[in-house]
Design a protein around this motif. Sequence first.
Motif, PDB file in Angstrom:
ATOM      1  N   GLU A 117       1.148  -0.823   0.086  1.00  0.00           N
ATOM      2  CA  GLU A 117       0.465  -0.109  -0.190  1.00  0.00           C
ATOM      3  C   GLU A 117       0.911   1.388  -0.068  1.00  0.00           C
ATOM      4  N   TYR A 118       0.016   2.595  -0.477  1.00  0.00           N
ATOM      5  CA  TYR A 118       0.783   3.407  -0.237  1.00  0.00           C
ATOM      6  C   TYR A 118       2.139   4.230   0.718  1.00  0.00           C
ATOM      7  N   THR A 119       1.767   3.383   2.237  1.00  0.00           N
ATOM      8  CA  THR A 119       2.178   4.026   2.895  1.00  0.00           C
ATOM      9  C   THR A 119       3.125   3.119   2.953  1.00  0.00           C
ATOM     10  N   GLU A 132       5.165   2.741   0.538  1.00  0.00           N
ATOM     11  CA  GLU A 132       6.381   3.455  -0.154  1.00  0.00           C
ATOM     12  C   GLU A 132       6.618   4.153   0.824  1.00  0.00           C
ATOM     13  N   GLU A 133       6.600   5.129   1.755  1.00  0.00           N
ATOM     14  CA  GLU A 133       7.290   5.960   2.844  1.00  0.00           C
ATOM     15  C   GLU A 133       8.146   5.504   3.390  1.00  0.00           C
ATOM     16  N   PHE A 193      -0.683  -4.747  -4.983  1.00  0.00           N
ATOM     17  CA  PHE A 193      -0.894  -3.567  -4.645  1.00  0.00           C
ATOM     18  C   PHE A 193      -1.977  -2.614  -5.653  1.00  0.00           C
ATOM     19  N   GLU A 194      -1.698  -1.910  -4.846  1.00  0.00           N
ATOM     20  CA  GLU A 194      -3.348  -0.411  -5.803  1.00  0.00           C
ATOM     21  C   GLU A 194      -3.070   0.992  -5.197  1.00  0.00           C
ATOM     22  N   ARG A 195      -2.416   1.335  -6.344  1.00  0.00           N
ATOM     23  CA  ARG A 195      -2.979   3.085  -6.126  1.00  0.00           C
ATOM     24  C   ARG A 195      -3.021   4.159  -7.258  1.00  0.00           C
ATOM     25  N   SER A 206      -2.456   6.137  -9.456  1.00  0.00           N
ATOM     26  CA  SER A 206      -1.768   6.740 -10.250  1.00  0.00           C
ATOM     27  C   SER A 206      -0.534   5.568 -10.573  1.00  0.00           C
ATOM     28  N   LEU A 246       2.086   3.116 -12.109  1.00  0.00           N
ATOM     29  CA  LEU A 246       3.149   2.813 -11.565  1.00  0.00           C
ATOM     30  C   LEU A 246       4.938   3.003 -11.738  1.00  0.00           C
TER      31      LEU A 246
END
Length: 355
Positions: free
Chosen positions: A107-109, A111-112, A239-241, A243, A245
Motif C-alpha cells: 500500500e502507499y504507506t 512506499e514511504e 498493490f493498488e495505487r 497513479s 506505477l
Amino acid sequence: MGETTLLTRGFKDSKGKFHPITQYKGVRSRRDTSTKTQGVRLQRQSQTTITPKFATDVSEKISRRFGRGTHSTGFFNIIDKYNAEHPQSQIDYSNSGLDGLDMTITEYTDEEVFHGSLRIWKVWIEKPENKPIKDIINKMQIEVDAYNKLTDEKYKKTNVFYRGTDMYEIDNYIDEGILGSDFDSDFDFVSLTMNPSQAKATFNEGVSIMYNADSIRNSGDANKVNYSMDFFPVLAVDFERGSDLGSLEPIRGKQNALFVDEQEIRVDKDMQITPKDITRITYYPDKIGYSTFIRYIEDPKLTRDFKAKTVNDKAWIMLNKTEIANALKKKLGDFGDGKILIDFESRMRFMEEFK
C-alpha cells in the motif's frame, strides 16, 4: 513526508533477534507464491548455447545468500551469515533500515517506509564498522554483473520466452490484439521469463504460454531485466495505487539480485500480439479446476457430457482429451493453430499434445 516509521513484519528467534518475512511478487502476474521459498535451480534450455554451469555457478549461489530455500527470505540473511562466521565481530543491523527494505510493498504507506528506510541504509552501510558488509555487497555485485552478461547471451539466443497466467489472458489476445491483460493495466509492462520452471510452477493460474522469442525481441517493445545488489521497490501483486506505477517498477528498471532466478523480460503492455507470436499454450486442468476448465471451453456437447459423466472429473477429462483439445482449438481460432498441451500433474501423470 515527515518522520518515517519502520514497519516490522516477521518473527523473533530464541535469542530475541527480529527476522523479517516477506513474500515477494516475483514476475509480474497473478501467481501462486507458495513455491517461492523453494531452492533455486535454473533449468538449462536446449534452445540456447549457454554452458551447463549457467544453472548453478551464478544464480543459485547468489539467491541462496539471500535465504532461498528457507521460510525467511531477504537481504538480512547476508549479514546473518557473516555474523555466524564471525562470532567475535558481529554486526548489529537493527537500525540499518532493512526492516523497511526487506518487505513487499502492499500500500502507499509502505512506499514511504521503503524510501525512508533506503535513506537510513545509505548512511548505515557507509559507517566504518559496517565495511565488512559493504565489501560483501561489492563482491556479490561482481557475481551479479557476470550473471547479467550470461542472461544477455541467453536473451539473444533462446528460441522461446514463457509466461504463467490464467485462461482469460488468451481471450485478451483474441479480443484486443495486445499482450497486456486487465490485471497488468496499471503497469507499463507485462512480464515474461526465460526460465520455464518459473512460468510452470511459480506464478501460473492454470496456463503457461510459450512465445516466439524472435517476435518479442524484434518488436522493440521488450527489455531484459538486469539485477543489482541495490534496493528497489518490490510491489505485491495486489498493490493498488491511484497513479501510474511506472515510477515504481519501470519497464526498463532493474531489480534486486534476490530475483535472479526469474530471468524477467518486461514487454510493453500494448505490444501487438498475433498467432505467429505464440508457440504453445499449456493448460493444467488440475490447477484450473475441472468444471471451471469445461465451462471455459464453452462447448455445448462437452458441457452436457461432463454433467452426465459416470466417472470422476479427472478421469472424464483424460478420456475426452482429444475432443477437449479440438474444442480449445476452435475457441481460440487462429491462436489455436499452434500446439495445445493439456498437462495433468499428479501421481497419474498424463500428457497429451494436440498438433
